[in-house]
Design an enzyme around this catalytic site. Sequence first.
Site, short mmCIF file in Angstrom:
data_model
loop_
_atom_site.label_atom_id
_atom_site.label_comp_id
_atom_site.label_asym_id
_atom_site.label_seq_id
_atom_site.Cartn_x
_atom_site.Cartn_y
_atom_site.Cartn_z
N ASP A 34 27.47 36.56 16.65
CA ASP A 34 26.20 38.15 16.78
C ASP A 34 26.40 38.70 15.48
OD1 ASP A 34 25.90 36.76 19.00
OD2 ASP A 34 26.17 38.94 19.93
N PHE A 35 28.20 38.94 14.63
CA PHE A 35 28.43 39.92 13.99
C PHE A 35 27.38 39.07 12.42
CE2 PHE A 35 31.09 40.79 10.05
CZ PHE A 35 32.01 42.11 10.71
N ASP A 38 23.49 39.52 13.21
CA ASP A 38 23.27 41.11 12.80
C ASP A 38 23.37 41.20 11.04
OD1 ASP A 38 23.01 41.58 15.10
OD2 ASP A 38 25.14 43.00 15.95
N GLU A 114 28.25 54.31 27.11
CA GLU A 114 28.87 53.71 28.00
C GLU A 114 28.53 52.26 27.82
OE1 GLU A 114 24.18 52.64 29.87
OE2 GLU A 114 23.94 55.25 30.05
N LYS A 116 28.31 48.43 26.16
CA LYS A 116 27.05 47.95 26.19
C LYS A 116 27.28 46.31 26.61
CE LYS A 116 24.20 45.29 22.44
NZ LYS A 116 24.18 44.87 23.32
N ASP A 118 27.18 41.86 27.34
CA ASP A 118 27.47 41.44 27.12
C ASP A 118 26.40 40.48 28.10
OD1 ASP A 118 26.31 39.22 24.61
OD2 ASP A 118 28.21 39.11 24.40
N TYR A 229 22.01 50.12 34.67
CA TYR A 229 21.65 50.81 33.92
C TYR A 229 21.19 52.05 33.64
CZ TYR A 229 21.50 47.74 30.47
OH TYR A 229 20.90 46.76 29.97
N LYS A 319 28.23 48.20 17.73
CA LYS A 319 29.62 47.33 17.98
C LYS A 319 30.75 46.56 17.38
CE LYS A 319 26.25 43.74 17.76
NZ LYS A 319 25.67 42.40 18.44
N CYS A 413 28.91 5.17 13.53
CA CYS A 413 30.18 6.76 14.23
C CYS A 413 31.58 6.50 14.69
CB CYS A 413 29.35 5.89 15.97
SG CYS A 413 30.01 5.74 16.98
N CYS A 416 33.11 4.40 17.48
CA CYS A 416 32.00 1.82 17.39
C CYS A 416 31.35 1.12 15.61
CB CYS A 416 31.37 1.64 18.92
SG CYS A 416 29.03 2.77 18.31
N CYS A 431 25.17 8.99 17.90
CA CYS A 431 25.86 7.22 17.90
C CYS A 431 23.90 6.11 18.69
CB CYS A 431 26.52 6.97 18.63
SG CYS A 431 27.12 4.82 18.78
N CYS A 436 28.85 1.95 23.31
CA CYS A 436 29.46 2.40 22.23
C CYS A 436 30.73 2.81 23.47
CB CYS A 436 29.11 4.34 22.01
SG CYS A 436 30.58 5.10 21.22
N1 LIG Z 1 24.28 34.91 17.19
C1 LIG Z 1 22.79 34.66 17.49
O1 LIG Z 1 22.87 33.99 16.87
C2 LIG Z 1 21.79 35.61 17.81
C3 LIG Z 1 20.26 35.98 17.56
C4 LIG Z 1 19.93 36.39 17.80
C5 LIG Z 1 20.35 37.69 19.13
N2 LIG Z 1 21.55 38.21 18.60
C6 LIG Z 1 22.35 39.13 19.62
O2 LIG Z 1 21.22 39.73 20.16
C7 LIG Z 1 21.34 41.24 19.70
C8 LIG Z 1 19.88 41.53 19.57
O3 LIG Z 1 19.61 41.63 20.65
P1 LIG Z 1 18.74 42.39 21.61
O4 LIG Z 1 17.89 42.94 21.10
O5 LIG Z 1 18.60 41.70 22.78
O6 LIG Z 1 19.36 43.86 21.09
P2 LIG Z 1 20.89 44.02 21.47
O7 LIG Z 1 21.28 43.19 23.02
O8 LIG Z 1 22.01 44.39 20.59
O9 LIG Z 1 20.44 45.24 22.31
C9 LIG Z 1 19.21 46.03 22.98
C10 LIG Z 1 19.79 44.69 24.71
O10 LIG Z 1 21.80 45.65 24.97
C11 LIG Z 1 21.54 45.55 26.49
N3 LIG Z 1 22.61 46.60 26.95
C12 LIG Z 1 23.41 46.19 27.51
N4 LIG Z 1 24.16 47.37 27.89
C13 LIG Z 1 22.94 48.42 27.79
C14 LIG Z 1 23.40 49.42 27.72
N5 LIG Z 1 24.10 50.31 28.25
N6 LIG Z 1 22.27 49.96 27.75
C15 LIG Z 1 20.92 49.87 27.26
N7 LIG Z 1 20.89 48.50 27.26
C16 LIG Z 1 22.59 48.09 27.26
C17 LIG Z 1 20.20 45.84 26.93
O11 LIG Z 1 19.88 44.37 27.22
C18 LIG Z 1 18.60 45.75 25.72
O12 LIG Z 1 17.74 44.84 25.61
C19 LIG Z 1 21.57 41.55 18.60
O13 LIG Z 1 22.65 42.04 19.21
C20 LIG Z 1 22.48 39.66 17.97
O14 LIG Z 1 24.25 39.97 17.46
C21 LIG Z 1 22.25 37.22 18.22
ZN LIG Z 2 29.51 4.83 18.81
#
Ligand SMILES: NC(=O)c1ccc[n+]([C@@H]2O[C@H](COP(=O)([O-])OP(=O)(O)OC[C@H]3O[C@@H](n4cnc5c(N)ncnc54)[C@H](O)[C@@H]3O)[C@@H](O)[C@H]2O)c1
Ligand SMILES: [Zn+2]
Length: 675
Positions: A34-35, A38, A114, A116, A118, A229, A319, A413, A416, A431, A436
């Site tokens: 995610d980092f 983002d 609150e 967040k 995941d 929430y 984050k 491969c 093999c 492969c 294999c």
């Molecule tokens: N790694 C990757 O390839 C990739 C690709 C796309 C998105 N992402 C990640 O996903 C996120 C983007 O997606 P997003 O639009 O869902 O944004 P987000 O996850 O950063 O934030 C929005 C979401 O957070 C959630 N959430 C969790 N706790 C919450 C709380 N207490 N209150 C309100 N909302 C809460 C909700 O579902 C809301 O939709 C980014 O943080 C990004 O890092 C990663």
């Molecule tokens: Zn193989």
Amino acid sequence: MTPVEAQSRIAELRAQVARHDELYHRRAQPQIGDFEYDALKRELAELEAAWPQFARGASPTEQVGDDRTEGFQVYRHRERMMSLDNTYSETELREFHDRLVRELERDGLKFVIEPKIDGLAVSITYEKGKLVRAVTRGNGIEGDDITTNALTIKSLPRELKRADGVPLPAVIEIRGEVFLTTEEFLRINRQREEAGEPLYANPRNLAAGTIKQLDPREVAQRKLEVVLYGRGYVEPASALPETQAQFHGWVKAWGLPTVERFWTATGADEIWAAVQELDALRDTFAYATDGAVVKLDAVPLQRRAGSTSKSPRWAMAYKFAPDRAETQLRAITVQVGRTGVLTPVAELDPVQLAGTTVSRATLHNRDEIARKDIRVGDFVYVEKAGEIIPAVIGVNPARRAPECVPYVFPEKCPECGTAVVQLEGEVAVRCPNFSCPVQVRRRVQHFASKACVDIEGMGEAMVDVLVEKGWVHSVPDIYQLKRENLLTLGKSVEKSTDKLLEAIEASKRAELWRFIHGLGIPHAGAAAAKDLARTFGGLERLASARYEDFIREKASVIGGIGETMALAILAYFAEPRNRAVVDELVRVGVQPVVPNSGSALAGKTFVLTGTLPTLTRDEATAQIEAAGGKVSSGVSKKTSYVLAGEEAGSKLEKARALAVPVIDEAEFLRLLSGG
Ligand SMILES: NC(=O)c1ccc[n+]([C@@H]2O[C@H](COP(=O)([O-])OP(=O)(O)OC[C@H]3O[C@@H](n4cnc5c(N)ncnc54)[C@H](O)[C@@H]3O)[C@@H](O)[C@H]2O)c1
Ligand SMILES: [Zn+2]
């Protein structure tokens, strides 16, 4: 940066972000952390702001990541589901606070902080206190209807509790996240490992992948949880809470699972202190958290602050930067899986990361190594952000030694020597050699495993030996093993050899679905195997099925077998080598047991609800299936019986409304015994 450079970088970033959005939101298989994601998105947003002339047209910076997938009905949210602005910087979090103070022209604004969570965003609609629908965020406007799958979540009440002083709105969309505990995540990954299936990198991906399973019975086997929430549409408007803190109290009073803890704060310093306290505590929460969400507490003020096209202006996610370590990449090994996919793995100098020692990490695939230009000998960054399986996210260019040369992905491969292939539209390199040795080993291991025909004594290590000795080249060879060969495996192995041979012999009469599952047909899990067994009644009948055979009546596909799976099954048996495995199994004398079609339960569909006096749900299900019936999760006109116990809920009412017979355990046992 010249205008031309800016323009092309914007185009490049838009494509990259869109690709990662697709991987993350739709396929639940992100390839970067995610980092890193983002950071790409932030660079894009900054460029678009600086060069508005190149920022026309749809940009992922203005849209909510879309999770809608094929196979689900879409449902329109009554009120939009938004994303959140996010930051990794304390300064920006303070600026968010100061901006609101300025815009709303008042000091002493109160905020709620609150965790967040995941997980995967969902919206649960309750009408007159009854759960009527669960929908994913989708594109924010409409999402996938996942009600049937959500109903497998035990902690999600079908009905809101009434409590003094807490309104029960006529209609309310309650927002939250579906997640998996770390424990459950590890359990499922362990199972997948045994079955030779690719592992999920973190609980979030697994939860997202699970809620989007087309077969609710597969979902029920994974213990999803939910935490709520937030709110969307509320009717009547008089049932709106005054503050977010009050709303948390209501969620709890309604009997819904809610965040363990939230903080209230006034002023940027207090907000920051709460965020840090949350960070220190978050390991103790049931769910993975990737940050803190700071929300304006007063609902009327939230309304005044408004929102942008994708996120509210009254909330901000801070984050936590992922745990990251730097270490040297010693080697890259390439592993070959059951279906021939080559997965590169980084062999690292052991390093401490988020409380564990890490010495291996995934490199995903060939394209990712090339994109990040990762070379053996490089110092690399390893990350474990909510990600339980560590990943190499990039290279420290300052420490690259001049003798480091670009990594060349094997063209053959490693097991093999067959030239590898990359299929159109796939990132995986495979492969293609069906014989294999590793693929054979993994296929045989899967077939013999507990989840399939379950041959005791034929664990992974044993299979390795049998394949290495050249006695087993494919699954049916198991049934041709010679006693005299096995006896050469060690001294005094008579007893264990005879036991193994007995187990192999016994497995010839395993249930049909176990054989079907054991074949390892892509997309077809255990539940699908059970449907197929019931419908086709034999391995050969299944192997020679035509498209029409999958379709009963008009446009209805068998049980949990959708169109995609039906096509995958047909493609699988269209491959002569796969077909040959079935013929060979029959030739060596396997006699899969087919559920008794003469029993009173044969072909009948049951729905279980409530707690039965003596049988567990799993036991009742097993008995129904053994007698040729099936269990489904929702009551419909096609349901033959509802088997109801104590505290049966809405299913019972639905059964009555549809005049479906309702039986108790005693009647069920009578039916079962043919009485
Ligand atoms: N790694 C990757 O390839 C990739 C690709 C796309 C998105 N992402 C990640 O996903 C996120 C983007 O997606 P997003 O639009 O869902 O944004 P987000 O996850 O950063 O934030 C929005 C979401 O957070 C959630 N959430 C969790 N706790 C919450 C709380 N207490 N209150 C309100 N909302 C809460 C909700 O579902 C809301 O939709 C980014 O943080 C990004 O890092 C990663
Ligand atoms: Zn193989």
